[in-house]
Motif scaffolding. Sequence first.
Motif, mmCIF file in Angstrom:
data_model
loop_
_atom_site.group_PDB
_atom_site.id
_atom_site.type_symbol
_atom_site.label_atom_id
_atom_site.label_comp_id
_atom_site.label_asym_id
_atom_site.label_seq_id
_atom_site.Cartn_x
_atom_site.Cartn_y
_atom_site.Cartn_z
ATOM 1 N N LEU A 203 0.831 -1.217 0.000
ATOM 2 C CA LEU A 203 0.000 0.000 0.000
ATOM 3 C C LEU A 203 0.860 1.259 0.000
ATOM 4 O O LEU A 203 0.423 2.314 -0.454
ATOM 5 N N ASP A 204 2.075 1.171 0.546
ATOM 6 C CA ASP A 204 2.950 2.341 0.580
ATOM 7 C C ASP A 204 4.078 2.267 -0.441
ATOM 8 O O ASP A 204 5.023 3.043 -0.386
ATOM 9 N N ASP A 205 3.954 1.328 -1.370
ATOM 10 C CA ASP A 205 4.961 1.244 -2.427
ATOM 11 C C ASP A 205 4.871 2.504 -3.302
ATOM 12 O O ASP A 205 3.771 2.977 -3.600
ATOM 13 N N PRO A 206 6.022 3.043 -3.710
ATOM 14 C CA PRO A 206 5.990 4.262 -4.540
ATOM 15 C C PRO A 206 5.105 4.109 -5.787
ATOM 16 O O PRO A 206 4.434 5.066 -6.183
ATOM 17 N N ALA A 207 5.095 2.918 -6.367
ATOM 18 C CA ALA A 207 4.273 2.717 -7.576
ATOM 19 C C ALA A 207 2.788 2.883 -7.248
ATOM 20 O O ALA A 207 2.011 3.426 -8.040
ATOM 21 N N VAL A 208 2.406 2.398 -6.068
ATOM 22 C CA VAL A 208 0.997 2.522 -5.664
ATOM 23 C C VAL A 208 0.672 3.986 -5.365
ATOM 24 O O VAL A 208 -0.361 4.507 -5.794
ATOM 25 N N LEU A 209 1.568 4.649 -4.663
ATOM 26 C CA LEU A 209 1.319 6.062 -4.331
ATOM 27 C C LEU A 209 1.228 6.897 -5.608
ATOM 28 O O LEU A 209 0.367 7.785 -5.728
ATOM 29 N N ALA A 210 2.065 6.562 -6.597
ATOM 30 C CA ALA A 210 2.011 7.294 -7.869
ATOM 31 C C ALA A 210 0.687 7.025 -8.582
ATOM 32 O O ALA A 210 0.065 7.939 -9.141
ATOM 33 N N ALA A 211 0.242 5.774 -8.544
ATOM 34 C CA ALA A 211 -1.035 5.432 -9.195
ATOM 35 C C ALA A 211 -2.183 6.169 -8.509
ATOM 36 O O ALA A 211 -3.099 6.675 -9.164
ATOM 37 N N LEU A 212 -2.136 6.228 -7.191
ATOM 38 C CA LEU A 212 -3.184 6.940 -6.442
ATOM 39 C C LEU A 212 -3.208 8.409 -6.857
ATOM 40 O O LEU A 212 -4.281 8.979 -7.104
ATOM 41 N N ALA A 213 -2.022 9.016 -6.933
ATOM 42 C CA ALA A 213 -1.944 10.433 -7.298
ATOM 43 C C ALA A 213 -2.510 10.645 -8.703
ATOM 44 O O ALA A 213 -3.279 11.580 -8.944
ATOM 45 N N ALA A 214 -2.162 9.731 -9.607
ATOM 46 C CA ALA A 214 -2.633 9.884 -10.989
ATOM 47 C C ALA A 214 -4.151 9.781 -11.070
ATOM 48 O O ALA A 214 -4.787 10.396 -11.927
ATOM 49 N N LEU A 215 -4.731 9.002 -10.175
ATOM 50 C CA LEU A 215 -6.189 8.825 -10.185
ATOM 51 C C LEU A 215 -6.897 9.940 -9.415
ATOM 52 O O LEU A 215 -8.121 9.993 -9.369
ATOM 53 N N GLY A 216 -6.107 10.784 -8.757
ATOM 54 C CA GLY A 216 -6.723 11.817 -7.932
ATOM 55 C C GLY A 216 -7.144 11.283 -6.568
ATOM 56 O O GLY A 216 -7.994 11.864 -5.910
ATOM 57 N N PHE A 217 -6.572 10.176 -6.156
ATOM 58 C CA PHE A 217 -6.863 9.618 -4.832
ATOM 59 C C PHE A 217 -5.758 10.024 -3.868
ATOM 60 O O PHE A 217 -4.639 10.343 -4.267
ATOM 61 N N GLU A 218 -6.074 9.913 -2.596
ATOM 62 C CA GLU A 218 -5.083 10.252 -1.580
ATOM 63 C C GLU A 218 -4.942 9.070 -0.640
ATOM 64 O O GLU A 218 -5.955 8.484 -0.245
ATOM 65 N N ARG A 219 -3.730 8.731 -0.291
ATOM 66 C CA ARG A 219 -3.506 7.602 0.618
ATOM 67 C C ARG A 219 -4.093 7.954 1.969
ATOM 68 O O ARG A 219 -3.863 9.044 2.503
#
Length: 651
Positions: free
Chosen positions: A632-648
């Motif tokens: 859940l805190d992998d950089p790839a996941v955080l980047a995907a969240l940002a691209a989708l407009g989601f926030e961890r």
Amino acid sequence: MTAFPPRSAPGDAPAQDQFLTVLSREDAKARWDAHLPRERPAPEVVPLALALGRVVATTLPAPIDVPPFDRSLVDGFAVVAQDTAAASEAFPAALGLTGETVSCGVMPRQPVLAGTATVIATGGPIPRGADAVVMVEHTEPGPAGTVLVRRPAAPGQGIGHAGGDIARGEVLLRRGTVLTSREIGMLGATGVAALHVYRRPRVAVLSTGDELVAPGEPLGPAQIYDSNGPIVAAAVAENGGEPVSFGITADDEADLERTLREALGSCDMVILSGGTSKSAGDLTYRVVARLGSPGVVAHGVALKPGKPLCLAVAEGKPVVVLPGFPTSAMFTFHDFVAPVLRRMAGLPPRGEDSVAARVPVRVPSEFGRTEFVMAALTKGDDGLVAYPTGKGSGAVTSFSQADGFFAIEAMADHLAAGTTARVTLLGQAAIPDVTIVGSHCVALDAVLEVLADRGITTRSVSVGSLGGLAAAKRGECDVAGIHLLDPASGRYNRPFLSEGLELLPGWRRMQGVLFRPDDARFAGKTPQGAVAAALADPDCLMVGRNQGAGTRILIDGLLAGARPRGYWNQPKSHNAVAAAIAQGRADWGLAIAPVARDYGLGFLPLAAEHYDFAVVAARRDTAGVAAFVAALDDPAVLAALAALGFERGRD
Ligand code: AMP
Ligand code: MG
């Protein structure tokens, strides 16, 4: 039952008049089988390089010995074993070197006589007279042209004898063996450059339907991609056939007949799909019935999925009409066509493995038809659990995402929740490291991808937030993805956890009102203002959401008891809502921001929704769940969240 009466003309072959009723699965198979060719497929010669996956047609004796001569298995000295019998560390045996060095590919010229030794490399031919090879590690150089052997060697030691690996004349490969890299290795070692394999049956694959478009072409309004064509072609290849694509034909009898005759002329089997449902007017059935004798031997099988299946034989070749619905098509292929095709390809029958698994949910079933339910397997607390993957037989995923299927007998109208069923496996069932059941979210795919990169296998089953929670409570999954608003507390997810479940924060995603950007009733308004405008306009049509969806709670909150037109149109996904609005079938609805963006729709932000995970506490420390938490805190996941407009999310 007369659901599929053949519309036989007076001149039809008698075989076609026998089937006024829907047949049982067994009867249908038996009737088809009775008309199918029995002889073994014809052999053909293929070079070794093209033999992978082919089936050996003639039992093959080894043409030579492997190795072809006695050879050394070690680097060392070829000796007469008896000369070393008394050798020890303290009193090594001194042997005179012959002066020859035998390397690979070189025939020795000098014999090894008593009291002598020849230097030899691994793979070198054993010189005449020698009966053992002493490893170089067990020797040391001696004075002037001698070697000192420090250990006794037994006769035969260090020697690979001719034919010791493969003896000439021994059966190398038996008829019916499928060639893998291992068999190809044996053929290579014995010098076989080409061999007889069964000719692959050529199987014509053809899809029918006015609405079908080949993958790669643009999709017009009301059109769908032909999925049966590619699936059937691949399944034909998996079962030993050579698929020959005849593409897509329109729902036109003349066209279809022309294509079918061409297919029948050039192939050993014909598989088409579609045109079997009542609405299609049994189009394909009528054309197939004209192809030749005995023609249609079964049309309509008491089977679900797959009732419209049509089995025929023409010119001695099997002709099958698979139902149009993809899961029905795949299941009937697996059940009826694959065994016949395998036999025609000379392949052994597919071993059908089955496992016992508990079915956690009630599965309704139609009385009078054997129903096969596609299921995904997960690991429960006390054994395997089989989750129906069913989105219905019209869905391609019901079959593609299943590990196997179980049957509900014809005389039952449901299977009770908690029943243990026998699940027939469709391939190798691999129980995943982590099972995630619940509401699906696009961002979850990024997490699954990170896990896949790390070699952690996952299975994600979409059953909605409440379904996921229930599964987690029953211990049928490791993690449940949920987004549930508790209207009383105004809080997400946590209020819904029960004992044994822990909250793992996921991410925040913005929900809002979707509309076509040129719709003046919505643009520039607040969500509440927009909904007020919509309610004031009797022409305005909404699209709702299903009970159990987190979005539904938001909708009901916004509507405050109103039930405008379109409310009861309740699709199960954000995408379906966006598609309805984009295509003008509805004017507004609620969904998440990235979906609005993907469909080019306007978006009025309403509330940040919390998508979190309920983790089964007892599974928290398994390797799979630990990897999930870390991902859940992998950089790839955080980047995907940002691209989708989601926030961890944080706790
Ligand atoms: P039919 O038997 O032609 O009435 O088809 C039944 C359903 O299956 C319809 O919804 C078709 O659109 C669908 N269908 C038929 N052929 C295909 C195909 N090749 N790929 C995907 N869906 C299909
Ligand atoms: Mg059709």
